[in-house]
Design a protein around this motif. Sequence first.
Motif, PDB file in Angstrom:
ATOM      1  N   MET A  40     -11.957  66.520 -65.211  1.00  0.00           N
ATOM      2  CA  MET A  40     -10.655  67.154 -65.427  1.00  0.00           C
ATOM      3  C   MET A  40     -10.502  68.509 -64.741  1.00  0.00           C
ATOM      4  O   MET A  40      -9.395  69.011 -64.629  1.00  0.00           O
ATOM      5  CB  MET A  40     -10.403  67.326 -66.925  1.00  0.00           C
ATOM      6  N   GLY A  41     -11.611  69.099 -64.333  1.00  0.00           N
ATOM      7  CA  GLY A  41     -11.582  70.403 -63.689  1.00  0.00           C
ATOM      8  C   GLY A  41     -11.926  71.515 -64.668  1.00  0.00           C
ATOM      9  O   GLY A  41     -11.668  71.417 -65.869  1.00  0.00           O
ATOM     10  N   ASP A  42     -12.527  72.564 -64.123  1.00  0.00           N
ATOM     11  CA  ASP A  42     -12.951  73.697 -64.949  1.00  0.00           C
ATOM     12  C   ASP A  42     -11.776  74.353 -65.668  1.00  0.00           C
ATOM     13  O   ASP A  42     -11.881  74.695 -66.847  1.00  0.00           O
ATOM     14  CB  ASP A  42     -13.673  74.742 -64.096  1.00  0.00           C
ATOM     15  N   ALA A  43     -10.661  74.527 -64.961  1.00  0.00           N
ATOM     16  CA  ALA A  43      -9.504  75.209 -65.563  1.00  0.00           C
ATOM     17  C   ALA A  43      -8.993  74.435 -66.779  1.00  0.00           C
ATOM     18  O   ALA A  43      -8.637  75.040 -67.793  1.00  0.00           O
ATOM     19  CB  ALA A  43      -8.397  75.392 -64.534  1.00  0.00           C
ATOM     20  N   PHE A  44      -8.968  73.107 -66.689  1.00  0.00           N
ATOM     21  CA  PHE A  44      -8.514  72.274 -67.799  1.00  0.00           C
ATOM     22  C   PHE A  44      -9.405  72.504 -69.024  1.00  0.00           C
ATOM     23  O   PHE A  44      -8.908  72.705 -70.136  1.00  0.00           O
ATOM     24  CB  PHE A  44      -8.530  70.803 -67.388  1.00  0.00           C
ATOM     25  N   VAL A  45     -10.708  72.468 -68.808  1.00  0.00           N
ATOM     26  CA  VAL A  45     -11.647  72.627 -69.923  1.00  0.00           C
ATOM     27  C   VAL A  45     -11.569  74.040 -70.496  1.00  0.00           C
ATOM     28  O   VAL A  45     -11.589  74.218 -71.713  1.00  0.00           O
ATOM     29  CB  VAL A  45     -13.077  72.264 -69.491  1.00  0.00           C
ATOM     30  N   GLU A  46     -11.452  75.025 -69.624  1.00  0.00           N
ATOM     31  CA  GLU A  46     -11.331  76.401 -70.109  1.00  0.00           C
ATOM     32  C   GLU A  46     -10.093  76.573 -70.979  1.00  0.00           C
ATOM     33  O   GLU A  46     -10.150  77.229 -72.013  1.00  0.00           O
ATOM     34  CB  GLU A  46     -11.308  77.370 -68.930  1.00  0.00           C
ATOM     35  N   ARG A  47      -8.964  75.950 -70.576  1.00  0.00           N
ATOM     36  CA  ARG A  47      -7.746  76.012 -71.410  1.00  0.00           C
ATOM     37  C   ARG A  47      -7.975  75.335 -72.758  1.00  0.00           C
ATOM     38  O   ARG A  47      -7.551  75.827 -73.794  1.00  0.00           O
ATOM     39  CB  ARG A  47      -6.568  75.355 -70.687  1.00  0.00           C
ATOM     40  N   ALA A  48      -8.632  74.192 -72.736  1.00  0.00           N
ATOM     41  CA  ALA A  48      -8.872  73.454 -73.978  1.00  0.00           C
ATOM     42  C   ALA A  48      -9.782  74.218 -74.935  1.00  0.00           C
ATOM     43  O   ALA A  48      -9.616  74.127 -76.153  1.00  0.00           O
ATOM     44  CB  ALA A  48      -9.476  72.084 -73.668  1.00  0.00           C
ATOM     45  N   MET A  49     -10.726  74.969 -74.385  1.00  0.00           N
ATOM     46  CA  MET A  49     -11.719  75.641 -75.214  1.00  0.00           C
ATOM     47  C   MET A  49     -11.328  77.077 -75.568  1.00  0.00           C
ATOM     48  O   MET A  49     -11.962  77.690 -76.417  1.00  0.00           O
ATOM     49  CB  MET A  49     -13.076  75.647 -74.495  1.00  0.00           C
ATOM     50  N   ARG A  50     -10.286  77.576 -74.950  1.00  0.00           N
ATOM     51  CA  ARG A  50      -9.855  78.955 -75.186  1.00  0.00           C
ATOM     52  C   ARG A  50      -9.207  79.081 -76.568  1.00  0.00           C
ATOM     53  O   ARG A  50      -8.498  78.201 -77.023  1.00  0.00           O
ATOM     54  CB  ARG A  50      -8.849  79.356 -74.106  1.00  0.00           C
ATOM     55  N   ASP A  51      -9.446  80.158 -77.208  1.00  0.00           N
ATOM     56  CA  ASP A  51      -8.791  80.488 -78.476  1.00  0.00           C
ATOM     57  C   ASP A  51      -9.012  79.442 -79.570  1.00  0.00           C
ATOM     58  O   ASP A  51      -8.128  79.213 -80.396  1.00  0.00           O
ATOM     59  CB  ASP A  51      -7.286  80.708 -78.267  1.00  0.00           C
ATOM     60  N   LEU A  52     -10.180  78.825 -79.580  1.00  0.00           N
ATOM     61  CA  LEU A  52     -10.480  77.879 -80.660  1.00  0.00           C
ATOM     62  C   LEU A  52     -10.686  78.654 -81.948  1.00  0.00           C
ATOM     63  O   LEU A  52     -11.145  79.790 -81.954  1.00  0.00           O
ATOM     64  CB  LEU A  52     -11.725  77.069 -80.335  1.00  0.00           C
ATOM     65  N   ASP A  53     -10.329  78.004 -83.039  1.00  0.00           N
ATOM     66  CA  ASP A  53     -10.554  78.591 -84.351  1.00  0.00           C
ATOM     67  C   ASP A  53     -11.181  77.533 -85.245  1.00  0.00           C
ATOM     68  O   ASP A  53     -11.497  76.432 -84.793  1.00  0.00           O
ATOM     69  CB  ASP A  53      -9.239  79.143 -84.925  1.00  0.00           C
ATOM     70  N   GLY A  54     -11.353  77.869 -86.499  1.00  0.00           N
ATOM     71  CA  GLY A  54     -11.982  76.943 -87.433  1.00  0.00           C
ATOM     72  C   GLY A  54     -11.215  75.650 -87.612  1.00  0.00           C
ATOM     73  O   GLY A  54     -11.787  74.636 -88.015  1.00  0.00           O
ATOM     74  N   PHE A  55      -9.929  75.659 -87.312  1.00  0.00           N
ATOM     75  CA  PHE A  55      -9.113  74.461 -87.436  1.00  0.00           C
ATOM     76  C   PHE A  55      -9.251  73.568 -86.196  1.00  0.00           C
ATOM     77  O   PHE A  55      -9.423  72.367 -86.313  1.00  0.00           O
ATOM     78  CB  PHE A  55      -7.640  74.847 -87.642  1.00  0.00           C
ATOM     79  N   SER A  56      -9.187  74.146 -85.014  1.00  0.00           N
ATOM     80  CA  SER A  56      -9.145  73.349 -83.784  1.00  0.00           C
ATOM     81  C   SER A  56     -10.518  73.088 -83.166  1.00  0.00           C
ATOM     82  O   SER A  56     -10.682  72.113 -82.425  1.00  0.00           O
ATOM     83  CB  SER A  56      -8.250  74.034 -82.743  1.00  0.00           C
ATOM     84  N   ARG A  57     -11.517  73.918 -83.476  1.00  0.00           N
ATOM     85  CA  ARG A  57     -12.840  73.730 -82.869  1.00  0.00           C
ATOM     86  C   ARG A  57     -13.452  72.354 -83.182  1.00  0.00           C
ATOM     87  O   ARG A  57     -14.024  71.729 -82.285  1.00  0.00           O
ATOM     88  CB  ARG A  57     -13.797  74.840 -83.288  1.00  0.00           C
ATOM     89  N   PRO A  58     -13.352  71.838 -84.392  1.00  0.00           N
ATOM     90  CA  PRO A  58     -13.958  70.526 -84.661  1.00  0.00           C
ATOM     91  C   PRO A  58     -13.421  69.408 -83.758  1.00  0.00           C
ATOM     92  O   PRO A  58     -14.186  68.533 -83.349  1.00  0.00           O
ATOM     93  CB  PRO A  58     -13.628  70.268 -86.134  1.00  0.00           C
ATOM     94  N   LEU A  59     -12.131  69.446 -83.434  1.00  0.00           N
ATOM     95  CA  LEU A  59     -11.582  68.418 -82.551  1.00  0.00           C
ATOM     96  C   LEU A  59     -12.180  68.535 -81.154  1.00  0.00           C
ATOM     97  O   LEU A  59     -12.617  67.532 -80.567  1.00  0.00           O
ATOM     98  CB  LEU A  59     -10.058  68.497 -82.473  1.00  0.00           C
ATOM     99  N   GLN A  60     -12.213  69.752 -80.604  1.00  0.00           N
ATOM    100  CA  GLN A  60     -12.771  69.925 -79.262  1.00  0.00           C
ATOM    101  C   GLN A  60     -14.262  69.594 -79.232  1.00  0.00           C
ATOM    102  O   GLN A  60     -14.749  68.983 -78.268  1.00  0.00           O
ATOM    103  CB  GLN A  60     -12.502  71.343 -78.749  1.00  0.00           C
ATOM    104  N   ASP A  61     -14.996  69.954 -80.270  1.00  0.00           N
ATOM    105  CA  ASP A  61     -16.412  69.583 -80.354  1.00  0.00           C
ATOM    106  C   ASP A  61     -16.568  68.072 -80.382  1.00  0.00           C
ATOM    107  O   ASP A  61     -17.440  67.512 -79.713  1.00  0.00           O
ATOM    108  CB  ASP A  61     -17.071  70.196 -81.592  1.00  0.00           C
ATOM    109  N   TRP A  62     -15.725  67.401 -81.158  1.00  0.00           N
ATOM    110  CA  TRP A  62     -15.784  65.941 -81.252  1.00  0.00           C
ATOM    111  C   TRP A  62     -15.476  65.298 -79.897  1.00  0.00           C
ATOM    112  O   TRP A  62     -16.170  64.372 -79.473  1.00  0.00           O
ATOM    113  CB  TRP A  62     -14.793  65.447 -82.318  1.00  0.00           C
TER     114      TRP A  62
END
Length: 132
Positions: free
Chosen positions: A17-39
């Motif tokens: 997907m490209g580095d920029a895509f992943v950086e956007r997805a992983m930016r500003d994660l919190d306790g609510f959204s981090r589990p989805l990105q980790d999964w």
Amino acid sequence: MSEQDKEHGKARRAQVMGDAFVERAMRDLDGFSRPLQDWLNEHAWGSTWRRDGIDLKTRSLCTCAMLAALGRETELKGHLRGAISNGANLVEIREVLLHSALYAGAPAAVAAFRIAREVIAELGLTLPDDAA
């Protein structure tokens, strides 16, 4: 899976997907959204996308077909870029999206073609008019 497995998945995700895509997805994660990105990194990218059996181009084209059929336009846009990054050419992408019309219906294919044309234009690519 271990943290190392998640990192392998994140690396595969960036490869497709490209580095920029992943950086956007992983930016500003919190306790609510981090589990989805980790999964996603662990299971989608760390397990499924790292499997042998089909190459990345084929996996990308299958993903594009499924996203077109499901009408997931935002995800389709990213995965069209990924398919190109994985070696799919514009004729192959066009044929996969055209084929999706048979099984997903014309409205889904029309939307997928619209999204594909946006991505093609954004990337500055052109498809010859006479490409069959």
